[in-house]
Design a protein around this motif. Structure first.
Motif, PDB file in Angstrom:
ATOM      1  N   GLU A  26       1.015   4.262 -18.928  1.00 21.89           N
ATOM      2  CA  GLU A  26       1.226   5.698 -19.163  1.00 21.89           C
ATOM      3  C   GLU A  26      -0.049   6.511 -18.955  1.00 21.89           C
ATOM      4  OE1 GLU A  26       1.431   6.233 -23.909  1.00 21.89           O
ATOM      5  OE2 GLU A  26       2.742   4.700 -23.106  1.00 21.89           O
ATOM      6  N   GLN A  27      -1.168   5.824 -18.694  1.00 26.18           N
ATOM      7  CA  GLN A  27      -2.412   6.547 -18.389  1.00 26.18           C
ATOM      8  C   GLN A  27      -2.828   6.321 -16.936  1.00 26.18           C
ATOM      9  OE1 GLN A  27      -4.984   4.965 -21.443  1.00 26.18           O
ATOM     10  NE2 GLN A  27      -4.294   6.492 -22.942  1.00 26.18           N
ATOM     11  N   LEU A  28      -1.851   6.219 -16.054  1.00 22.78           N
ATOM     12  CA  LEU A  28      -2.125   5.868 -14.658  1.00 22.78           C
ATOM     13  C   LEU A  28      -3.176   6.784 -14.024  1.00 22.78           C
ATOM     14  CD1 LEU A  28      -1.437   4.096 -12.231  1.00 22.78           C
ATOM     15  CD2 LEU A  28       0.419   5.669 -11.678  1.00 22.78           C
ATOM     16  N   GLN A  29      -3.034   8.090 -14.243  1.00 27.49           N
ATOM     17  CA  GLN A  29      -3.980   9.039 -13.657  1.00 27.49           C
ATOM     18  C   GLN A  29      -5.408   8.761 -14.137  1.00 27.49           C
ATOM     19  OE1 GLN A  29      -2.501  11.074 -11.277  1.00 27.49           O
ATOM     20  NE2 GLN A  29      -4.656  11.213 -10.719  1.00 27.49           N
ATOM     21  N   GLN A  30      -5.563   8.479 -15.424  1.00 27.59           N
ATOM     22  CA  GLN A  30      -6.895   8.180 -15.977  1.00 27.59           C
ATOM     23  C   GLN A  30      -7.429   6.841 -15.465  1.00 27.59           C
ATOM     24  OE1 GLN A  30      -4.266   9.548 -17.635  1.00 27.59           O
ATOM     25  NE2 GLN A  30      -4.875  10.167 -19.698  1.00 27.59           N
ATOM     26  N   LEU A  31      -6.537   5.880 -15.239  1.00 31.43           N
ATOM     27  CA  LEU A  31      -6.978   4.584 -14.703  1.00 31.43           C
ATOM     28  C   LEU A  31      -7.569   4.797 -13.313  1.00 31.43           C
ATOM     29  CD1 LEU A  31      -4.039   2.166 -15.666  1.00 31.43           C
ATOM     30  CD2 LEU A  31      -6.245   2.454 -16.824  1.00 31.43           C
ATOM     31  N   ILE A  32      -6.924   5.644 -12.536  1.00 31.30           N
ATOM     32  CA  ILE A  32      -7.400   5.913 -11.184  1.00 31.30           C
ATOM     33  C   ILE A  32      -8.738   6.640 -11.214  1.00 31.30           C
ATOM     34  CG2 ILE A  32      -6.900   7.410  -9.176  1.00 31.30           C
ATOM     35  CD1 ILE A  32      -4.002   6.362  -9.403  1.00 31.30           C
ATOM     36  N   GLN A  33      -8.879   7.546 -12.199  1.00 32.15           N
ATOM     37  CA  GLN A  33     -10.127   8.319 -12.309  1.00 32.15           C
ATOM     38  C   GLN A  33     -11.190   7.592 -13.128  1.00 32.15           C
ATOM     39  OE1 GLN A  33      -8.329  11.782 -13.913  1.00 32.15           O
ATOM     40  NE2 GLN A  33      -7.663  12.588 -11.930  1.00 32.15           N
ATOM     41  N   GLN A  34     -10.964   6.330 -13.450  1.00 35.00           N
ATOM     42  CA  GLN A  34     -11.915   5.509 -14.201  1.00 35.00           C
ATOM     43  C   GLN A  34     -12.198   6.064 -15.588  1.00 35.00           C
ATOM     44  OE1 GLN A  34     -14.941   3.409 -12.168  1.00 35.00           O
ATOM     45  NE2 GLN A  34     -14.619   4.463 -10.224  1.00 35.00           N
ATOM     46  N   GLN A  35     -11.223   6.727 -16.205  1.00 36.89           N
ATOM     47  CA  GLN A  35     -11.429   7.284 -17.545  1.00 36.89           C
ATOM     48  C   GLN A  35     -10.670   6.486 -18.597  1.00 36.89           C
ATOM     49  OE1 GLN A  35      -9.892  11.126 -16.731  1.00 36.89           O
ATOM     50  NE2 GLN A  35     -11.738  11.851 -15.674  1.00 36.89           N
ATOM     51  N   SER A  36     -10.149   5.353 -18.217  1.00 35.54           N
ATOM     52  CA  SER A  36      -9.331   4.576 -19.150  1.00 35.54           C
ATOM     53  C   SER A  36      -9.274   3.134 -18.662  1.00 35.54           C
ATOM     54  CB  SER A  36      -7.918   5.190 -19.202  1.00 35.54           C
ATOM     55  OG  SER A  36      -7.085   4.432 -20.038  1.00 35.54           O
ATOM     56  N   GLY A  37      -8.857   2.236 -19.542  1.00 34.58           N
ATOM     57  CA  GLY A  37      -8.646   0.846 -19.159  1.00 34.58           C
ATOM     58  C   GLY A  37      -9.930   0.023 -19.103  1.00 34.58           C
ATOM     59  N   THR A  38      -9.757  -1.213 -18.692  1.00 37.51           N
ATOM     60  CA  THR A  38     -10.881  -2.140 -18.540  1.00 37.51           C
ATOM     61  C   THR A  38     -11.189  -2.305 -17.057  1.00 37.51           C
ATOM     62  OG1 THR A  38     -10.210  -3.374 -20.521  1.00 37.51           O
ATOM     63  CG2 THR A  38     -11.645  -4.513 -18.946  1.00 37.51           C
ATOM     64  N   SER A  39     -12.429  -2.036 -16.689  1.00 34.57           N
ATOM     65  CA  SER A  39     -12.828  -2.253 -15.296  1.00 34.57           C
ATOM     66  C   SER A  39     -13.426  -3.638 -15.148  1.00 34.57           C
ATOM     67  CB  SER A  39     -13.863  -1.204 -14.867  1.00 34.57           C
ATOM     68  OG  SER A  39     -13.239   0.047 -14.725  1.00 34.57           O
ATOM     69  N   ILE A  40     -13.011  -4.332 -14.140  1.00 35.39           N
ATOM     70  CA  ILE A  40     -13.582  -5.646 -13.834  1.00 35.39           C
ATOM     71  C   ILE A  40     -14.611  -5.403 -12.741  1.00 35.39           C
ATOM     72  CG2 ILE A  40     -13.005  -8.058 -13.318  1.00 35.39           C
ATOM     73  CD1 ILE A  40     -11.328  -6.730 -15.598  1.00 35.39           C
ATOM     74  N   ILE A  41     -15.859  -5.724 -13.055  1.00 39.27           N
ATOM     75  CA  ILE A  41     -16.934  -5.366 -12.129  1.00 39.27           C
ATOM     76  C   ILE A  41     -17.867  -6.546 -11.862  1.00 39.27           C
ATOM     77  CG2 ILE A  41     -16.927  -2.888 -12.650  1.00 39.27           C
ATOM     78  CD1 ILE A  41     -19.147  -3.382 -14.674  1.00 39.27           C
ATOM     79  N   HIS A  42     -18.618  -6.398 -10.766  1.00 35.37           N
ATOM     80  CA  HIS A  42     -19.508  -7.485 -10.345  1.00 35.37           C
ATOM     81  C   HIS A  42     -20.631  -7.712 -11.350  1.00 35.37           C
ATOM     82  CE1 HIS A  42     -18.161  -9.043  -6.534  1.00 35.37           C
ATOM     83  NE2 HIS A  42     -17.819  -7.824  -6.160  1.00 35.37           N
ATOM     84  N   GLU A  43     -21.273  -6.627 -11.762  1.00 33.51           N
ATOM     85  CA  GLU A  43     -22.434  -6.787 -12.664  1.00 33.51           C
ATOM     86  C   GLU A  43     -22.247  -6.040 -13.963  1.00 33.51           C
ATOM     87  OE1 GLU A  43     -24.832  -8.777 -13.466  1.00 33.51           O
ATOM     88  OE2 GLU A  43     -23.889  -9.640 -11.680  1.00 33.51           O
TER      89      GLU A  43
END
Lengths: 261, 261
Positions: free
Chosen positions: B244-261
């Motif tokens: 339900e926060q799809l827009q925020q996930l796309i804008q990197q304002q929500s969720g867990t980001s899986i990142i290299h470093e």
């Protein structure tokens, strides 16, 4: 114009794995552009019985309540459509299986009828020819399930013969369209139980006679009405015949041809 | 490179009509190229129970016998896929619903395992990127059902997370791919029952720690394994979060980001 074969497969062929497989092998072998429209066979009726969803038929059309719509969407657009596609891919035919909602290929409206409520049954308003043309241009064979939509989020159960006809008509502006209805009989028969009594050609005049004589009746009438409507709207030819003689139907060596004169 | 959003929707969202509808409205609103991969929710399990087809799960994977394959093909590629497409079309998003057999988009093989027979379960061998690229170039949004095929006529049940990952990886040669796993939770949580404990970012190093501490376990492990594999194979970023926060996930304002470093 380049030929396009719009081929409807229906009836008992869908239910018979061996017959369907041999039909699909023949279909895959057709050179040139082609669209396959499939019906539902008895699978939806069987699944409805298993799930205790009562089925009501009026004049050969399934009355589609919300549970039945769910069943036909699963069976037609899911099970049958994807198995046909997998079969064709295995025969080096690059198929894509779609329903009318996909790419808005077939937009319809819920059938309005003075006395009968058919439920979620759709009558086609519009065929999106550019999408079909673009897929065909990429050597893709389109496999259509008889489900359409109303552009308002509602899927609708739609007669497969009608879909084949609508697509054939719409594509006639772009191709020389051969519309082939293939099923378990050899064509339109003088004696429904005898495949050797196939009528090779029917004109509008002989059709009226055959109906009057009760030689053509029931489920064959909408098929032939569609066929004549298609001819009058630009389709090059319409053939009705045996699925297992697909190659001969294409080469005009089998089946009943519906012709202008 | 042009961005491409590969978005997996799964879990309970599929089963909740209101939540799914609001998710699809948000999805339709995403500007630019996008592919939606959906799972199956509980519908297949429910239908199997209604039909008396016993279901066996091993490590979160459904053992797929011939009856179960029929059920998941109907539910995933039929009911769910076509309802999503009709919804998107109603929201002016030109969607086409496909499974892996369509256009040979996802070729797989039947899983071989030393001790467990998973039945008709497929592991992906190849993503047909030109077909997807061509559809995207025509402003078509592809909706993928988690069914693949082996090019020999056999459909195979395939994990939707894996499909999203495989598509994201393969498309990374052509686009800047954002792979988004959206489900009912706010992301990877320190406390599984508390959405406010979302971990904003996980690196390979912190992942190892979180597993050791048993904060990440069970169904989340294959999700994260897939996420890191995707990053290592060219995907621009992976995000896990609330549908339900799809827009925020796309804008990197929500969720867990899986990142290299």
């Amino acid at each position: 114009m380049e030929p396009l074969y719009v081929i409807k497969i229906g009836g008992n062929i869908i239910d018979d794995e061996a017959q369907l497989s041999s039909f699909l092998t023949a279909f895959a072998g057709i050179e040139g552009k082609k669209i396959l429209v499939h019906g539902g066979g008895k699978l939806a009726t069987k699944l409805a019985a298993q799930l205790g969803v009562e089925q009501q038929m009026i004049e050969g059309r399934r009355v589609t309540d919300v549970d039945t719509l769910r069943i036909v969407t699963m069976v037609y657009a899911g099970y049958i459509n994807k198995n046909i596609v997998a079969h064709l891919q295995a025969n080096q035919c690059n198929a894509i299986g779609l329903c009318g909602a996909d790419g808005n290929i077939l937009q319809s409206h819920k059938r309005q009828h003075a006395t009968i409520d058919y439920g979620f049954v759709g009558d086609v308003d519009k065929v999106n020819t550019p999408v079909l043309q673009s897929l065909l241009a990429q050597q893709v064979t389109v496999v259509m399930a008889p489900i359409t939509h109303n552009m308002e989020g509602q899927l609708l159960n739609t007669n497969a013969d009608t879909i084949a006809q609508e697509i054939a008509q719409a594509m006639s502006a772009l191709y020389q369209v051969h519309l082939i209805y293939s099923f378990e009989k050899a064509g339109v028969l003088l004696n429904a139980d005898d495949d050797s009594t196939v009528i090779p050609a029917i004109t509008q005049a002989s059709y009226a006679q055959l109906k009057q004589q009760n030689i053509i009746f029931a489920g064959m009438i909408p098929k032939l009405d569609n066929a004549f409507a298609a001819l009058n709207r630009g389709v090059h030819r319409v053939v009705i015949g045996k699925a297992e003689q697909l190659q001969q139907l294409i080469q005009q060596q089998s089946g009943t041809s519906i012709i202008h004169e």
